[in-house]
Design an enzyme around this catalytic site. Structure first.
Site, PDB file in Angstrom:
ATOM      1  N   HIS A 140      -1.220   0.123  -9.745  1.00 31.13           N
ATOM      2  CA  HIS A 140      -1.801  -0.852  -8.809  1.00 31.13           C
ATOM      3  C   HIS A 140      -2.374  -2.059  -9.548  1.00 31.13           C
ATOM      4  O   HIS A 140      -3.577  -2.341  -9.479  1.00 31.13           O
ATOM      5  CB  HIS A 140      -2.882  -0.201  -7.940  1.00 31.13           C
ATOM      6  CG  HIS A 140      -3.115  -0.935  -6.652  1.00 31.13           C
ATOM      7  ND1 HIS A 140      -3.549  -0.304  -5.507  1.00 31.13           N
ATOM      8  CD2 HIS A 140      -2.985  -2.250  -6.326  1.00 31.13           C
ATOM      9  CE1 HIS A 140      -3.675  -1.199  -4.534  1.00 31.13           C
ATOM     10  NE2 HIS A 140      -3.347  -2.383  -5.012  1.00 31.13           N
ATOM     11  N   ARG A 152       0.856  -1.185   0.000  1.00 32.87           N
ATOM     12  CA  ARG A 152       0.000   0.000   0.000  1.00 32.87           C
ATOM     13  C   ARG A 152       0.892   1.235   0.000  1.00 32.87           C
ATOM     14  O   ARG A 152       1.954   1.254   0.619  1.00 32.87           O
ATOM     15  CB  ARG A 152      -0.932   0.026   1.210  1.00 32.87           C
ATOM     16  CG  ARG A 152      -2.087  -0.967   1.155  1.00 32.87           C
ATOM     17  CD  ARG A 152      -3.072  -0.629   0.050  1.00 32.87           C
ATOM     18  NE  ARG A 152      -4.258  -1.469   0.055  1.00 32.87           N
ATOM     19  CZ  ARG A 152      -4.390  -2.580  -0.640  1.00 32.87           C
ATOM     20  NH1 ARG A 152      -3.374  -3.018  -1.387  1.00 32.87           N
ATOM     21  NH2 ARG A 152      -5.516  -3.272  -0.598  1.00 32.87           N
ATOM     22  N   GLU A 211      -4.727   7.122  -4.823  1.00 37.86           N
ATOM     23  CA  GLU A 211      -5.105   6.274  -5.957  1.00 37.86           C
ATOM     24  C   GLU A 211      -6.602   6.413  -6.212  1.00 37.86           C
ATOM     25  O   GLU A 211      -7.376   6.447  -5.261  1.00 37.86           O
ATOM     26  CB  GLU A 211      -4.784   4.805  -5.662  1.00 37.86           C
ATOM     27  CG  GLU A 211      -3.325   4.505  -5.442  1.00 37.86           C
ATOM     28  CD  GLU A 211      -3.073   3.022  -5.136  1.00 37.86           C
ATOM     29  OE1 GLU A 211      -4.061   2.245  -5.105  1.00 37.86           O
ATOM     30  OE2 GLU A 211      -1.921   2.645  -4.955  1.00 37.86           O
TER      31      GLU A 211
END
Length: 333
Positions: free
Chosen positions: A287, A238, A267
């Site tokens: 991601h 993360r 994000e």
């Protein structure tokens, strides 16, 4: 009366949504993108289950909007930092996630970032595409070796161990640091060390920890300064695990060699890019650690299985750590 289940996206990979639709009144979110919190709350009253993605915020307001009928929230994600676990527990709601099914796929992506960042493959690719490869020079695109280097894995769960197995195949020396894995391992052979030792000795540091209060900014200015100037930081966990401002300074000042990042504090980014996304010694991806057809389908299928089990009165297959596997009586007033 048929129970209602909400999916926050109208379509997802795999057959999980079809199975839910065959058993329940399936309410679908309106768009492919993440719904706004108010939009999501408007869809939840009276639902018994919610299937959502890892970046959908599951907070007290959403749980209260659903009301007492809500029994289970199933994340199609291994990470769960967007969930207020205390609020769910107070309301007797089971929260589940999808560990395991994405470990090998995410490890593949992690090691791809190791190779790209160490060998400066992104820079070389961009130079070729821009028509700048006009001669051969011995000092062009020089990177650093991966074989024989030392990999330090921070977080030695399923993903961390899968990364270590790949590194072992490249002849890398292995170190790991994790509260849950404090002993040396033989498969693959890895030495358990404290974090300062790992940062000082590793040529590549791979972050594979969940985001929580203990791991937020786990890697900051002091930790980056403790790494080798030839070291590479890879983060597929993360974004909040790394102090991004400190990382940007470290890269620009030559404190470390390079970084491979699949995750960011903010994000998605859209056109407002993080400076790290265009930094020359960073390989940046949006991601996509679990982004293969088979793995994303397996994640949705497992999330659907969790809903089917709980609403049938059976324990969830993969409840969050510390979460009840069956609904309990609410404890809040």
């Amino acid at each position: 009366m048929t129970q209602r289940v909400l999916t926050t996206r109208p379509a997802l990979p795999g057959g999980g949504l079809d199975r839910l639709a065959g058993r329940f009144d399936l309410v679908r979110g309106d768009g492919r993108d993440k719904p706004e919190p108010a939009e999501l709350r408007a869809l939840t009253p009276g639902v018994s289950g919610i299937l959502c993605l890892g970046n959908d915020k599951v907070d007290a307001a959403l749980l209260d909007a659903a009301g007492p009928s809500l029994k289970v929230v199933a994340l199609a994600s291994a990470g769960f930092d967007a969930v207020d676990r205390d609020a769910a527990a107070e309301r007797g709601v089971v929260v589940t996630h999808t560990p395991g099914v994405l470990a090998e796929t995410t490890a593949d992506l992690t090691f791809a970032l190791v190779l790209m960042a160490r060998r400066r493959l992104g820079t070389a690719r961009d130079s070729l595409a821009a028509g700048q490869w006009d001669t051969f020079r011995m000092d062009d695109y020089l990177g650093l070796d991966v074989h024989g280097a030392t990999l330090g894995v921070v977080g030695y769960g399923q993903i961390g161990r899968a990364v270590a197995r790949r590194a072992h195949g490249f002849g890398m020396r292995l170190l790991h640091h994790s509260p849950s894995a404090r002993e040396d391992t033989q498969d693959p052979p890895s030495r358990a060390v404290d974090l300062p030792t790992l940062l000082a000795e590793a040529d590549v540091v791979s972050l594979n920890v969940p985001l929580n209060p203990a791991t937020r900014h786990l890697i900051g200015a002091a930790e980056l300064a403790a790494m080798k100037p030839t070291a590479t930081l890879v983060n597929t966990s993360r974004g909040g695990v790394v102090d991004e401002d400190a990382l940007l300074r470290a890269l620009r000042e030559g404190t470390i060699h390079s970084a491979g990042l699949d995750v960011f504090a903010r994000e998605p980014m859209g056109a407002e890019l993080s400076p790290l996304a265009s930094e020359p010694r960073v390989v940046a991806l949006p991601h996509i650690g679990s982004a293969t057809e088979a793995t994303r389908a397996a994640m949705v299928d497992l999330a659907a299985d969790n809903i089917l089990e709980v609403l049938a009165g059976r324990p969830a297959r993969t409840p969050l750590p510390g979460s009840a596997a069956l609904p309990s009586a609410p404890t809040h007033a």
